[in-house]
Write an enzyme that holds these catalytic residues in place. Structure first.
Site, PDB file in Angstrom:
ATOM      1  N   ARG A 127       0.871  -1.168   0.000  1.00 24.54           N
ATOM      2  CA  ARG A 127       0.000   0.000   0.000  1.00 24.54           C
ATOM      3  C   ARG A 127       0.908   1.218   0.000  1.00 24.54           C
ATOM      4  NH1 ARG A 127      -3.548  -2.717  -1.447  1.00 24.54           N
ATOM      5  NH2 ARG A 127      -5.527  -3.192  -0.443  1.00 24.54           N
ATOM      6  N   GLU A 167      -3.802   7.240  -4.606  1.00 28.39           N
ATOM      7  CA  GLU A 167      -4.188   6.711  -5.924  1.00 28.39           C
ATOM      8  C   GLU A 167      -5.536   7.279  -6.348  1.00 28.39           C
ATOM      9  OE1 GLU A 167      -4.048   2.456  -5.576  1.00 28.39           O
ATOM     10  OE2 GLU A 167      -2.014   2.519  -4.817  1.00 28.39           O
ATOM     11  N   HIS A 205      -1.408   0.174  -9.917  1.00 32.64           N
ATOM     12  CA  HIS A 205      -1.992  -0.804  -8.978  1.00 32.64           C
ATOM     13  C   HIS A 205      -2.513  -2.039  -9.732  1.00 32.64           C
ATOM     14  CE1 HIS A 205      -3.959  -1.181  -4.756  1.00 32.64           C
ATOM     15  NE2 HIS A 205      -3.726  -2.369  -5.258  1.00 32.64           N
TER      16      HIS A 205
HETATM   17  C1  8YV Z   1      -7.132  -4.930  -5.434  1.00 31.09           C
HETATM   18  C2  8YV Z   1      -5.385  -5.203  -3.746  1.00 31.09           C
HETATM   19  O1  8YV Z   1      -7.466  -5.418  -6.623  1.00 31.09           O
HETATM   20  O2  8YV Z   1      -6.426  -7.144  -2.965  1.00 31.09           O
HETATM   21  C3  8YV Z   1      -5.878  -6.093  -2.675  1.00 31.09           C
HETATM   22  O3  8YV Z   1      -5.706  -5.745  -1.498  1.00 31.09           O
HETATM   23  O4  8YV Z   1      -4.668  -4.304  -3.521  1.00 31.09           O
HETATM   24  C4  8YV Z   1      -5.771  -5.464  -5.126  1.00 31.09           C
HETATM   25  O5  8YV Z   1      -5.749  -6.820  -5.357  1.00 31.09           O
HETATM   26  C5  8YV Z   1      -7.151  -3.465  -5.433  1.00 31.09           C
HETATM   27  O6  8YV Z   1      -7.293  -3.061  -4.128  1.00 31.09           O
HETATM   28  C6  8YV Z   1      -8.207  -2.870  -6.308  1.00 31.09           C
HETATM   29  O7  8YV Z   1      -8.466  -1.556  -5.968  1.00 31.09           O
END
Ligand code: 8YV
Length: 327
Positions: free
Chosen positions: A236, A265, A283
């Site tokens: 993140r 983001e 992402h």
């Molecule tokens: C998501 C991700 O697809 O699963 C998660 O925590 O970061 C990604 O796989 C993403 O959050 C989409 O916004």
């Protein structure tokens, strides 16, 4: 008379797998836009018993959940659920589920792709070909190689282990930092992140977001990583002190970075956009049609299990099953 369908609130985009999967069993309610929210909270929110949160950009905190007095379960898309105050939910008898496992290998594939692109400058080299520069001169040899690097994993959960397995198969030495050693993992564990950063050439960040890991990759860690160091962030944006990273890249106190995630983001700081020696992904971790459909399906299946009076399939750690009495 047939039992009344429970009201399920859908927050986020109406993706077909989620809408089709839920509409037979539930009365699906869409979260309205800002100008219709007062009426929604007055009329519809009191009937909502479950939520499907199909996007990780929405903040689902205690004050928000308080507005749904009958809320029992929140089925969230994504393995990361730092957008949900799961501790608050757990303390108030609300179950939270996420979508682990179905994305593990996909995210690990992306991590390896980003690592290779960053170390070997593949994205810059591709831009070089398209700019028509090859006939004049070969693309310069990459400054870095994976062949003489040790990767320090920051986080050794399911995805971390899938990344480490790939690196081991590629004969790249792996060590890791996490708060506690991971069960069944034989790579060397560093209790101290700065010590590990000093010893490795790549930091691969794959740890949950949220308050506990905010700015974990700070000035001190970046300094310890050193001028040949490369930072890869698959976790993140919040885990990295972004201004400190930008400064380290500008002043070349680290070599490069490969970033799949950012603090705000989809905004990417102009300073990063201006640098040619970093690789920026939008992402992409789990972003294939097949994997995203599996994640959507797991959002649905957790709610179908709840409707059938069964335990949820993938409850998060903060909301173990069965739930506590609502406070
Ligand atoms: C998501 C991700 O697809 O699963 C998660 O925590 O970061 C990604 O796989 C993403 O959050 C989409 O916004």
């Amino acid at each position: 008379m047939a039992a009344e369908k429970a009201d399920v609130l859908l927050i986020g985009p109406p993706k077909p797998v989620i809408v089709n999967g839920l509409s037979g069993t539930f009365n699906l309610v869409r979260f309205p836009d800002a100008q219709h929210r007062d009426k929604f909270f007055a009329d519809s929110a009191p009937r909502v018993r479950a939520m499907a949160v199909a996007a990780t950009e929405e903040r689902i905190d205690g004050p928000f959940m308080t507005q749904f007095p009958r809320l029992e379960i929140l089925s969230s898309f994504g393995v990361g659920y730092d957008h949900v105050d799961a501790a608050w939910a757990g303390a108030h008898g609300i179950t939270v589920t996420n979508t682990p496992d179905v994305l593990t290998e996909e995210v690990a594939d992306t991590a390896l792709g980003l690592l290779l692109c960053t170390v070997r400058e593949f994205v810059q080299a591709e831009r070089y070909v398209r700019a028509g520069k090859w006939p004049q001169k070969n693309y310069p040899l990459s400054k870095a190689t994976l062949r003489d690097r040790t990767v320090g994993m920051v986080g050794m959960g399911r995805i971390g282990q899938a990344i480490a397995r790939r690196l081991a198969a590629m004969q790249v030495p792996v060590v890791y930092h996490s708060r506690r050693p991971a069960a069944g993992v034989s790579f060397r564990h560093y209790p101290n992140l700065v010590d590990m950063a000093r010893d490795v050439d790549v930091l691969m960040v794959i740890t949950p977001g949220g308050a506990e890991t905010k700015n974990l990759i700070n000035v001190e860690v970046l300094r310890a990583l050193g001028p040949d160091g490369i930072l890869i962030n698959m976790a993140r944006g919040s885990v990295v002190d972004e201004p400190a990273l930008i400064k380290a890249l500008q002043e070349k106190t680290i070599l490069s970075a490969g970033l799949d995630v950012f603090a705000r983001e989809p905004e990417v700081p102009a300073e990063l956009m201006a640098m040619d020696h970093v690789v920026l992904f939008p992402h992409l971790g789990s972003a294939s049609v097949a994997t995203r459909e599996k994640m959507d399906q797991l959002v649905v299946d957790n709610l179908l299990a709840w409707a059938a009076g069964k335990p949820p399939l993938t409850p998060v750690a903060e909301t173990p099953w069965p739930p506590r009495q609502r406070k």
